[in-house]
Design an enzyme around this catalytic site. Structure first.
Site, PDB file in Angstrom:
ATOM      1  N   ASP A  49      30.135  14.151  64.580  1.00 46.23           N
ATOM      2  CA  ASP A  49      29.874  12.753  64.261  1.00 46.23           C
ATOM      3  C   ASP A  49      28.362  12.593  64.159  1.00 46.23           C
ATOM      4  O   ASP A  49      27.618  13.051  65.029  1.00 46.23           O
ATOM      5  CB  ASP A  49      30.472  11.798  65.299  1.00 46.23           C
ATOM      6  CG  ASP A  49      30.745  10.435  64.675  1.00 46.23           C
ATOM      7  OD1 ASP A  49      31.415  10.390  63.623  1.00 46.23           O
ATOM      8  OD2 ASP A  49      30.263   9.412  65.207  1.00 46.23           O
ATOM      9  N   PHE A  66      23.841  15.200  50.588  1.00 48.61           N
ATOM     10  CA  PHE A  66      24.830  14.122  50.512  1.00 48.61           C
ATOM     11  C   PHE A  66      24.375  12.975  51.415  1.00 48.61           C
ATOM     12  O   PHE A  66      23.362  13.082  52.120  1.00 48.61           O
ATOM     13  CB  PHE A  66      26.223  14.637  50.914  1.00 48.61           C
ATOM     14  CG  PHE A  66      26.357  14.976  52.391  1.00 48.61           C
ATOM     15  CD1 PHE A  66      25.898  16.189  52.884  1.00 48.61           C
ATOM     16  CD2 PHE A  66      26.957  14.076  53.282  1.00 48.61           C
ATOM     17  CE1 PHE A  66      26.020  16.505  54.226  1.00 48.61           C
ATOM     18  CE2 PHE A  66      27.089  14.386  54.631  1.00 48.61           C
ATOM     19  CZ  PHE A  66      26.612  15.602  55.107  1.00 48.61           C
ATOM     20  N   HIS A 122      19.656  18.446  61.917  1.00 47.93           N
ATOM     21  CA  HIS A 122      20.313  17.846  63.094  1.00 47.93           C
ATOM     22  C   HIS A 122      21.660  18.532  63.355  1.00 47.93           C
ATOM     23  O   HIS A 122      22.008  18.842  64.471  1.00 47.93           O
ATOM     24  CB  HIS A 122      20.511  16.345  62.849  1.00 47.93           C
ATOM     25  CG  HIS A 122      21.107  16.023  61.504  1.00 47.93           C
ATOM     26  ND1 HIS A 122      20.416  16.194  60.329  1.00 47.93           N
ATOM     27  CD2 HIS A 122      22.341  15.611  61.144  1.00 47.93           C
ATOM     28  CE1 HIS A 122      21.177  15.875  59.311  1.00 47.93           C
ATOM     29  NE2 HIS A 122      22.366  15.521  59.770  1.00 47.93           N
ATOM     30  N   ARG A 123      22.416  18.777  62.250  1.00 46.23           N
ATOM     31  CA  ARG A 123      23.752  19.371  62.404  1.00 46.23           C
ATOM     32  C   ARG A 123      23.639  20.814  62.909  1.00 46.23           C
ATOM     33  O   ARG A 123      24.351  21.220  63.811  1.00 46.23           O
ATOM     34  CB  ARG A 123      24.481  19.309  61.049  1.00 46.23           C
ATOM     35  CG  ARG A 123      25.838  19.995  61.031  1.00 46.23           C
ATOM     36  CD  ARG A 123      26.663  19.552  59.849  1.00 46.23           C
ATOM     37  NE  ARG A 123      26.935  18.127  59.907  1.00 46.23           N
ATOM     38  CZ  ARG A 123      26.363  17.222  59.103  1.00 46.23           C
ATOM     39  NH1 ARG A 123      25.554  17.604  58.138  1.00 46.23           N
ATOM     40  NH2 ARG A 123      26.627  15.940  59.252  1.00 46.23           N
TER      41      ARG A 123
HETATM   42  P1  ITT Z   1      34.334  12.772  59.258  1.00 42.13           P
HETATM   43  O1  ITT Z   1      34.396  11.652  60.249  1.00 42.13           O
HETATM   44  O2  ITT Z   1      35.668  13.070  58.638  1.00 42.13           O
HETATM   45  O3  ITT Z   1      33.684  13.999  59.802  1.00 42.13           O
HETATM   46  P2  ITT Z   1      32.425  11.034  57.911  1.00 42.13           P
HETATM   47  O4  ITT Z   1      31.729  11.113  56.588  1.00 42.13           O
HETATM   48  O5  ITT Z   1      33.145   9.752  58.223  1.00 42.13           O
HETATM   49  O6  ITT Z   1      33.405  12.309  58.014  1.00 42.13           O
HETATM   50  P3  ITT Z   1      30.472  10.575  60.030  1.00 42.13           P
HETATM   51  O7  ITT Z   1      31.121   9.348  60.504  1.00 42.13           O
HETATM   52  O8  ITT Z   1      29.932  11.532  61.028  1.00 42.13           O
HETATM   53  O9  ITT Z   1      31.431  11.399  59.069  1.00 42.13           O
HETATM   54  O10 ITT Z   1      29.251  10.338  59.030  1.00 42.13           O
HETATM   55  C1  ITT Z   1      28.639   9.156  58.845  1.00 42.13           C
HETATM   56  C2  ITT Z   1      27.934   9.121  57.534  1.00 42.13           C
HETATM   57  O11 ITT Z   1      26.590   9.558  57.737  1.00 42.13           O
HETATM   58  C3  ITT Z   1      28.457  10.017  56.405  1.00 42.13           C
HETATM   59  O12 ITT Z   1      29.494   9.427  55.696  1.00 42.13           O
HETATM   60  C4  ITT Z   1      27.218  10.189  55.553  1.00 42.13           C
HETATM   61  O13 ITT Z   1      27.028   9.075  54.732  1.00 42.13           O
HETATM   62  C5  ITT Z   1      26.117  10.216  56.600  1.00 42.13           C
HETATM   63  N1  ITT Z   1      25.774  11.589  56.985  1.00 42.13           N
HETATM   64  C6  ITT Z   1      26.361  12.385  57.902  1.00 42.13           C
HETATM   65  N2  ITT Z   1      25.740  13.580  57.970  1.00 42.13           N
HETATM   66  C7  ITT Z   1      24.724  13.509  57.070  1.00 42.13           C
HETATM   67  C8  ITT Z   1      23.721  14.412  56.653  1.00 42.13           C
HETATM   68  O14 ITT Z   1      23.642  15.637  57.157  1.00 42.13           O
HETATM   69  N3  ITT Z   1      22.870  14.011  55.721  1.00 42.13           N
HETATM   70  C9  ITT Z   1      22.943  12.783  55.179  1.00 42.13           C
HETATM   71  N4  ITT Z   1      23.854  11.877  55.496  1.00 42.13           N
HETATM   72  C10 ITT Z   1      24.743  12.241  56.436  1.00 42.13           C
END
Ligand code: ITT
Length: 234
Positions: free
Chosen positions: A84, A176, A204-205
């Site tokens: 998340d 993305f 971060h990931r």
């Molecule tokens: P899952 O819950 O199925 O994993 P999600 O897209 O809903 O997918 P999150 O709630 O963690 O996942 O992500 C929140 C949003 O933050 C995501 O939809 C992206 O728009 C953004 N995001 C997440 N990781 C990112 C990254 O590495 N770089 C840029 N934006 C990111």
């Protein structure tokens, strides 16, 4: 199931976001021959898990637990690994934060696209000089590992943070989500100006995954499970 498959532990990427899968897979795939990495779509799973918690930790655990429970019978030895992530902007009091996926206001029943969210962020920051921000990922794992008696169950969370700032306009073509507007302090580039390998070398990931791998190594060692777990290839 072949013998090789029987001896392996499945790492199931508990995310419906294929952009995350593209980053997570190379970080996890080569850490040990003990593990085999699967995305949900590769094993025919299509679920929408509602994120009802108010923290990244809470939602990451909720997703790992939901996928673990769903697949526990099918994969006796398995680690459900969820991510998340939130973008936290200082001058917006930490928004969009845990609500990063659902930031731009939309008509009832519609979800914002990455572009909608980026547009809303830039609009919300119109005229704001302080553009400091950070990306934070929380990785949650729920796993079941072979043990001398019944399978050993564990849960673990780890986080990773990268500091940066929000650009005035999108820059770069890769990545993305908010990648085109997140300028990384340490490089002076947006994430969208980096390849997946370059982003994975500092993101971060990947920092959160590195910590999760170290924790996993300790858990395996404590339970006498022979492994050659190495750090992710940064
Ligand atoms: P899952 O819950 O199925 O994993 P999600 O897209 O809903 O997918 P999150 O709630 O963690 O996942 O992500 C929140 C949003 O933050 C995501 O939809 C992206 O728009 C953004 N995001 C997440 N990781 C990112 C990254 O590495 N770089 C840029 N934006 C990111």
């Amino acid at each position: 199931m072949t013998d090789t498959a029987r001896n392996q532990i499945a790492i199931i990427l508990a995310t419906g976001n294929r952009d995350k899968v593209r980053e997570l897979r190379p970080l996890l795939e080569h850490i040990s021959p003990l593990f085999r990495v699967f995305a949900l779509h590769e094993i025919g799973v299509n679920v929408d898990i509602e994120e009802t918690e108010t923290t990244l930790e809470g939602n990451a655990l909720l997703k790992a637990r939901a996928i673990f429970d769903l697949l526990a019978e099918r994969f006796p030895f398995m680690i459900a690994l969820a991510d998340d992530t939130g973008l936290e902007v200082g001058s917006l009091n930490g928004a969009p934060g845990v609500y990063s996926a659902r930031y731009a206001p939309m008509p009832e029943g519609e979800s914002p696209t990455y572009k909608d969210n980026v547009k809303h962020l830039l609009r919300s920051m119109n005229g704001i000089a302080d553009r400091t921000a950070r990306f934070r990922s929380v990785i949650a794992m729920k796993g079941s590992l072979p043990s001398s008696q019944s399978p050993f169950l564990f849960e673990k969370i780890a986080d990773g943070v990268v500091h940066g700032s929000i650009t005035l306009e999108p820059k770069g073509d890769d990545g993305f989500g908010y990648d085109p507007v997140f300028l990384v302090d340490s490089t002076g580039n947006t994430y969208s100006e980096m390849s997946i390998a370059e982003k994975n070398a500092l993101s971060h990931r990947s920092l959160a995954v590195q910590k999760a791998i170290i924790a996993l190594k300790d858990i395996l060692a404590a339970h006498g499970i022979p492994s050659t777990v190495t750090n992710a290839p940064l």
